[in-house]
Design a protein around this motif. Structure first.
Motif, short mmCIF file in Angstrom:
data_model
loop_
_atom_site.label_atom_id
_atom_site.label_comp_id
_atom_site.label_asym_id
_atom_site.label_seq_id
_atom_site.Cartn_x
_atom_site.Cartn_y
_atom_site.Cartn_z
N TYR A 150 1.25 -7.19 9.49
CA TYR A 150 -0.08 -6.62 9.25
C TYR A 150 0.00 -5.11 9.10
O TYR A 150 -0.65 -4.53 8.22
N GLY A 151 0.81 -4.45 9.94
CA GLY A 151 0.94 -2.99 9.88
C GLY A 151 1.46 -2.52 8.53
O GLY A 151 0.94 -1.56 7.96
N VAL A 152 2.49 -3.18 8.02
CA VAL A 152 3.06 -2.80 6.72
C VAL A 152 2.03 -3.00 5.61
O VAL A 152 1.84 -2.13 4.75
N LEU A 153 1.34 -4.14 5.63
CA LEU A 153 0.33 -4.42 4.60
C LEU A 153 -0.82 -3.42 4.71
O LEU A 153 -1.34 -2.95 3.68
N PHE A 154 -1.22 -3.10 5.92
CA PHE A 154 -2.33 -2.18 6.14
C PHE A 154 -1.99 -0.79 5.61
O PHE A 154 -2.80 -0.14 4.94
N LEU A 155 -0.77 -0.32 5.90
CA LEU A 155 -0.36 1.00 5.42
C LEU A 155 -0.31 1.03 3.90
O LEU A 155 -0.77 1.99 3.27
N GLY A 156 0.28 -0.01 3.30
CA GLY A 156 0.36 -0.07 1.85
C GLY A 156 -1.01 -0.06 1.21
O GLY A 156 -1.25 0.66 0.23
N TYR A 157 -1.92 -0.85 1.77
CA TYR A 157 -3.29 -0.91 1.24
C TYR A 157 -3.99 0.43 1.39
O TYR A 157 -4.68 0.90 0.46
N ASP A 162 -6.44 5.01 -0.92
CA ASP A 162 -6.68 6.45 -0.79
C ASP A 162 -6.40 7.17 -2.10
O ASP A 162 -7.12 8.09 -2.51
N ARG A 163 -5.35 6.74 -2.80
CA ARG A 163 -5.02 7.35 -4.09
C ARG A 163 -6.04 6.99 -5.16
O ARG A 163 -6.35 7.81 -6.03
N ARG A 164 -6.56 5.78 -5.08
CA ARG A 164 -7.58 5.37 -6.06
C ARG A 164 -8.89 6.10 -5.83
O ARG A 164 -9.55 6.51 -6.78
#
Length: 205
Positions: A150-157, A162-164
């Motif tokens: 979940y942490g990895v997916l959360f950071l990626g998302y 944020d960039r979008r």
């Protein structure tokens, strides 16, 4: 109140009470959320903290407070045992500040920028928990997911969104809150890092 984690319940109660009042009273909401011109021109530096006590709606509030309830108690217990009673409130309040500063500086000249919610501090709590219990299951929309996944997916998302910059959610606060939670815990107790790495290599415990 749970006397093993008094500050978790204090932050929960205070946030629910003030958010409830702010949802009912737009003037209060406008005074407490983070708005750069009010900080820079009127010296309302308290907004760098009070923004975390108000939420846009009940759904926003409920998600953050459920997360704080389930993970804040463990982190408060850990920090209290290691460093004393005041370690957790220091962690939580400093996370509110640190998680919002990158977004604040980025939008310091944007009068349309406003942000609110405890998400940054809650992300710090969640990721501190992931360091301690990386393979414990977190229920995401009732689906069990290992905390580290979940942490990895959360950071990626969070990085992607944020960039979008295509919605009103402060993904920057989520991201920096998560980073702060990890860094704070490792600096406070360096042995946590080796424990985390060993745990990653031994998912079955």
């Amino acid at each position: 109140m749970d006397f093993d984690s008094p500050f978790t319940f204090l932050f929960l109660g205070l946030t629910v009470l003030i958010s409830w009042q702010a949802i009912e009273r737009p003037q209060l909401l406008a005074r407490l959320l983070l708005w750069p011109p009010a900080v820079q021109r009127q010296g309302q530096y308290d907004r760098l903290f009070t923004y975390g006590l108000v939420h846009a709606d009940w759904g926003h509030l409920l998600f953050n407070m459920i997360t704080l309830y389930f993970f804040g108690r463990l982190i408060e217990s850990f920090l209290s045992q290691q460093f004393g009673l005041w370690a957790f409130p220091l962690f939580y309040v400093s996370a509110l500040l640190v998680s919002v500063l990158p977004g604040y500086f980025k939008h310091s000249n944007d009068p349309n920028y406003r942000t609110l919610g405890a998400s940054g501090a809650v992300s710090a709590v969640l990721f501190a928990y992931i360091l301690l219990q990386p393979w414990n299951l977190i229920f995401v929309f009732f689906i069990p997911v290992p905390a580290i996944v979940y942490g990895v997916l959360f950071l990626g998302y969070s990085i992607y969104m944020d960039r979008r910059g295509s919605d009103s959610i402060n993904h920057s606060a989520h991201l920096w809150g998560a980073v702060y939670g990890v860094v704070f815990l490792i600096i406070a107790e360096p042995r946590v890092l080796s424990f985390f790495l060993q745990s990653l290599l031994n998912p079955l415990g």
